[in-house]
Scaffold this motif. Sequence first.
Motif, PDB file in Angstrom:
ATOM      1  N   TYR A 130       0.908  -1.236   0.024  1.00 29.86           N
ATOM      2  CA  TYR A 130       0.016  -0.114   0.066  1.00 29.86           C
ATOM      3  C   TYR A 130       0.886   1.193  -0.053  1.00 29.86           C
ATOM      4  O   TYR A 130       1.262   1.527   1.114  1.00 29.86           O
ATOM      5  N   LYS A 131       1.062   1.858  -1.310  1.00 30.59           N
ATOM      6  CA  LYS A 131       1.793   2.978  -1.343  1.00 30.59           C
ATOM      7  C   LYS A 131       1.199   4.133  -1.692  1.00 30.59           C
ATOM      8  O   LYS A 131       1.869   5.286  -2.048  1.00 30.59           O
ATOM      9  N   LEU A 132      -0.113   4.201  -1.653  1.00 34.75           N
ATOM     10  CA  LEU A 132      -0.850   5.571  -1.882  1.00 34.75           C
ATOM     11  C   LEU A 132      -0.868   6.751  -0.807  1.00 34.75           C
ATOM     12  O   LEU A 132      -0.888   7.974  -1.398  1.00 34.75           O
ATOM     13  N   CYS A 133      -0.602   6.250   0.287  1.00 38.59           N
ATOM     14  CA  CYS A 133      -0.814   7.104   1.599  1.00 38.59           C
ATOM     15  C   CYS A 133      -0.301   6.376   2.687  1.00 38.59           C
ATOM     16  O   CYS A 133      -0.304   5.505   2.747  1.00 38.59           O
ATOM     17  N   ASP A 134      -0.128   7.211   3.750  1.00 37.21           N
ATOM     18  CA  ASP A 134       0.409   6.880   4.980  1.00 37.21           C
ATOM     19  C   ASP A 134      -0.921   6.452   5.913  1.00 37.21           C
ATOM     20  O   ASP A 134      -0.813   5.774   6.930  1.00 37.21           O
TER      21      ASP A 134
END
Length: 387
Positions: free
Chosen positions: A262-266
Amino acid sequence: MAIGRYQHLHKRTCIGMVPLFCCFLAGVCLTVLIGGTRQTCESMGARVYEPENSYFLMLLIVSAPGNVERRNAIRETYLNLRPRMLNESYQEEAIYVPLYEEGTGQLLMESVQKQRELLEGYRRWQLKKVKNIKVINFKVKTLFAVGTYGLSRSERKTIYEEQRVYNDVLELEDLQDSYGNLTTKIIQSMTHIDKVYDFKYLMKVDDDSYLKLDLISEDLLSYYEKLHQVRSRHHNPIELYWGYFKGAATVQQRGQWKESNYKLCDRYLPYALGGGYVLSKNLVTFIASYGLSLSAFKSEDMAVGTWLAPFGNIHRRHDVRFDTAWMPRKCQPYHLVLHKRTAHQMKEIYDGHQLCHNEEQPSQPQGPKEYFYDWSVPPSQCCKTFV
């Protein structure tokens, strides 16, 4: 006593069929006379469903091969519930269908105050007398999704016998049933359902969730009817994504929920918690059509919310009546979905003995607080107004 409400849901017409059939016969004869020209006419992607495969609600219950006791408890309890005619004021008191804002084209989501008013309206409605009149033309189809790849011969025999008796098990033969494959399981299940069945809504639930299926069904019917009433005021369609939303969750870095890709957001994008949520058919079709291209995150509920995030025509209906988190909240009489219930507890609830369990015992951990969702602020600030 029964009444045929919402007859337009399954209405079919034969007007003009006789002239159309005559024209077809004339065309066939002309083709033969001319010289037997061979032509084919394809449906251009349109699907033709058998009438017996047309339902208002598809109930997708995610189960594991060995959870026979849970499946039987569900069959013996809430699957026997059907909607009744509600008081005519229900739509005004408990149902909100958003309109598009002029100028921006954005859906006007429920404010915190509106969510509070809807809950209060529902609680007032609970005190009213409900007519014992069942809706006769409401159709629901239940499927228990089970991965069968790698099962032993005895386990397969058990599933086979269960399917022979109940005919409600969706056997995913290429899927090994595990939490790590849960998102793939959802995609495969929705792909099968979208291909085989015609329906208005799909509700995904876990096999440890108890549903007040009569009230959920009638709420959906009322929503569907009110949606048709407001469609004349705008042209864009409105899709439904109904559940208990979470918007401030940080990306899991450890344990079975760890998300390495999951790299979209923290933080996760807003999503409805997985104990139970409802999708309108077009959303299911989207997931089924692009399932092979969608990122298969480990948590299926978060994955669904992420996949649907770009769409601006979705009514994300946050409802505190859905107790669907990994840990149950303090049980309330207005809850429609009760997560983390055993087979024994389901039978007790259905028999009317008790709705809530162990909530007063000090040894039990305190459940999360119940909140209204504030759509006017960033997701990290969404969930601070408690019920």
